[in-house]
Design a protein around this motif. Structure first.
Motif, mmCIF file in Angstrom:
data_model
loop_
_atom_site.group_PDB
_atom_site.id
_atom_site.type_symbol
_atom_site.label_atom_id
_atom_site.label_comp_id
_atom_site.label_asym_id
_atom_site.label_seq_id
_atom_site.Cartn_x
_atom_site.Cartn_y
_atom_site.Cartn_z
ATOM 1 N N SER A 136 56.603 43.317 1.278
ATOM 2 C CA SER A 136 56.525 44.295 2.366
ATOM 3 C C SER A 136 57.802 45.107 2.486
ATOM 4 N N GLY A 137 57.628 46.330 2.949
ATOM 5 C CA GLY A 137 58.770 47.175 3.247
ATOM 6 C C GLY A 137 59.210 47.079 4.693
ATOM 7 N N GLY A 138 58.502 46.272 5.507
ATOM 8 C CA GLY A 138 58.891 46.095 6.906
ATOM 9 C C GLY A 138 57.755 46.403 7.859
ATOM 10 N N LEU A 164 56.104 45.607 16.048
ATOM 11 C CA LEU A 164 57.226 44.683 16.253
ATOM 12 C C LEU A 164 56.779 43.416 16.983
ATOM 13 N N MET A 165 55.748 43.527 17.809
ATOM 14 C CA MET A 165 55.249 42.361 18.529
ATOM 15 C C MET A 165 54.634 41.319 17.599
ATOM 16 N N SER A 218 61.198 42.739 2.900
ATOM 17 C CA SER A 218 62.280 43.323 3.695
ATOM 18 C C SER A 218 61.823 43.618 5.113
ATOM 19 N N GLY A 219 62.756 44.130 5.918
ATOM 20 C CA GLY A 219 62.466 44.572 7.273
ATOM 21 C C GLY A 219 61.999 43.460 8.193
ATOM 22 N N ILE A 271 65.125 40.760 -1.576
ATOM 23 C CA ILE A 271 64.847 40.103 -0.303
ATOM 24 C C ILE A 271 65.940 40.535 0.662
ATOM 25 N N ALA A 272 65.575 41.286 1.686
ATOM 26 C CA ALA A 272 66.602 41.873 2.546
ATOM 27 C C ALA A 272 66.005 42.261 3.885
ATOM 28 N N PHE A 273 66.874 42.627 4.824
ATOM 29 C CA PHE A 273 66.416 43.259 6.054
ATOM 30 C C PHE A 273 66.566 44.767 5.904
#
Length: 326
Positions: free
Chosen positions: A178-180, A190-191, A219-220, A241-243
Motif C-alpha cells: 500500500s501507498g497509505g 484515517l479512522m 507505507s503510510g 517499508i516506510a511511513f
C-alpha cells in the motif's frame, strides 16, 4: 503488384510473412535492467534472476501460499462508494470504476485456463484455506487497485477477515502492499487505523496468530497500523517499508540517508522485521511458524480426517439384543 510478388511461390510468401510478437513477451528486471522471458518469470513466482521480487496479484499470492492451490473465497461487505463526494481532476467514482475494470481484465487473463474463484471489489482480497495443513484466513492487499490505499472498504475487509479467523479459530495472515491512506475518503480513511488495531487486539485475546508479510511497498497509514502489529513480521527481499518516502525525509532533515534505508534488510537489522524471506521460501517459512503457533489445530484436523476415513463397524441388532440380555 510488383514483379517480385508475381514470381514468389505461395508457400514462400507464408514463410516470409511478418509475424506479430506479443507486447508482453519480455519483462524488464527492475534491478539489473535485463529482459526476462515472461514465461520463465511466471514459473519462478515473478522473481527475476537478479533476485528482484516483482509485484504479484492476489491470485498468484493465493496459489503460492495455499496447500494444493485450493481455497475458499470470502465475501467482504460493501461500503459507501463516495461518502465525501470527492473530486479532483476526475470524480472519485470514476477512479473506482477504472480500477475495477483494470482488475477485471487481469482476472480474465489469469483465469483463462481455469482456477479457483476470487471475490474482489476493492484493494483487499480474502480467502480461507490451509497453509502447511493449518487452517488460515489470508488477506491480500492489491497494489494495482489505487495503490492498495487504505479506505473504508479496506478497513472493513480487514475487520471482517479477522472476525472470520476468530469464528473459525484459524490463523490470520496478511500480505500488505500500500501507498497509505486513501485521500479521497479523508478522515474516514484515517479512522480505519484504530479499527484495524482493535481487530488485531481481539485476535491476541483469542490467542490466534497474526502474521504479517510485508511486500513492496508498504507505507503510510498501513505501516503505521496493522502492518506493524503482527506477532511475527516477514518481509520479501528489497521491499520498501516506510511511513514517509526517503525524498520527503531527506528534504525535512536536510541530510543524506544511509544506503538501503527503509528496505526490508535495513529494517531487519534495526529489529522492525523478524525475517527477510525469499518469496519462493515463503510458504515453507509460514508452515514452520504456524505449526508452532497453532499445533493443536493441525492435530485436531488430522484427527477429524482420520475419524472420517475409518470404516464404520456395524453390529447386527440380534447381537445387540443378546448382549443386553446377557
Amino acid at each position: 503488384m510488383n514483379w517480385i510478388t508475381k514470381v514468389t511461390p505461395p508457400g514462400l510468401k507464408t514463410m516470409l510473412a511478418k509475424k506479430e510478437t506479443p507486447d508482453d513477451l519480455w519483462v524488464k528486471c527492475p534491478a539489473s535492467g535485463e529482459l526476462v522471458y515472461k514465461t520463465d518469470l511466471e514459473e519462478n513466482w515473478w522473481v527475476t534472476p537478479a533476485g528482484a521480487h516483482m509485484r504479484i496479484s492476489p491470485r498468484t499470492r493465493c496459489r503460492l501460499l495455499f496447500d494444493e492451490e485450493r481455497w475458499e473465497p470470502l465475501a467482504l461487505p460493501p461500503v459507501p462508494s463516495d461518502p465525501l463526494k470527492f473530486k479532483d481532476d476526475k470524480p472519485y467514482p470514476a477512479r473506482i470504476k477504472a480500477a475495477k475494470a483494470k482488475i477485471a481484465a487481469r482476472e480474465k487473463r489469469e483465469t483463462e485456463n481455469g482456477g479457483a474463484p476470487l471475490l474482489q471489489d476493492d484493494c483487499m482480497v480474502a480467502a480461507y484455506g490451509k497453509i502447511g495443513g493449518v487452517p488460515t484466513v489470508l488477506l491480500v492487499q492489491d497494489f494495482d487497485f489505487m495503490g492498495g490505499s487504505l479506505g473504508m472498504a479496506a478497513g472493513e475487509a480487514f475487520v471482517t477477515a479477522a472476525q472470520m479467523a476468530l469464528a473459525r479459530k484459524a490463523a490470520f495472515v496478511v500480505c500488505t502492499a500500500s501507498g497509505g491512506a486513501r485521500m479521497q475518503e479523508g478522515t474516514l480513511s484515517l479512522m480505519q487505523m484504530p479499527r484495524t488495531t482493535l481487530a488485531v487486539n481481539e485476535l491476541a485475546e483469542a490467542k490466534l496468530p497474526y502474521i504479517v508479510v510485508l511486500t513492496d511497498p508498504t507505507s503510510g497509514g498501513v505501516s503505521a497500523s496493522y502492518a506493524m502489529l503482527g506477532d511475527i513480521h516477514l518481509a520479501e527481499p528489497g521491499a520498501m517499508i516506510a511511513f514517509s518516502g526517503p525524498r520527503v525525509i531527506e528534504q525535512t532533515i536536510r541530510e543524506s540517508l544511509p544506503k538501503g534505508f527503509q528496505r526490508s534488510e535495513f529494517l531487519r537489522e534495526k529489529g522492525q522485521v523478524d525475517i527477510v524471506v525469499d518469496r519462493r521460501e515463503m510458504k515453507a517459512t509460514l508452515t514452520r511458524i504456524l505449526s508452532h503457533l497453532l499445533p493443536n489445530s493441525r492435530r485436531r484436523d488430522d484427527a477429524r480426517i482420520t475419524a472420517l476415513s475409518q470404516p464404520k463397524t456395524h453390529v447386527p441388532k440380534a447381537a445387540e439384543t443378546k448382549g443386553k440380555s446377557a
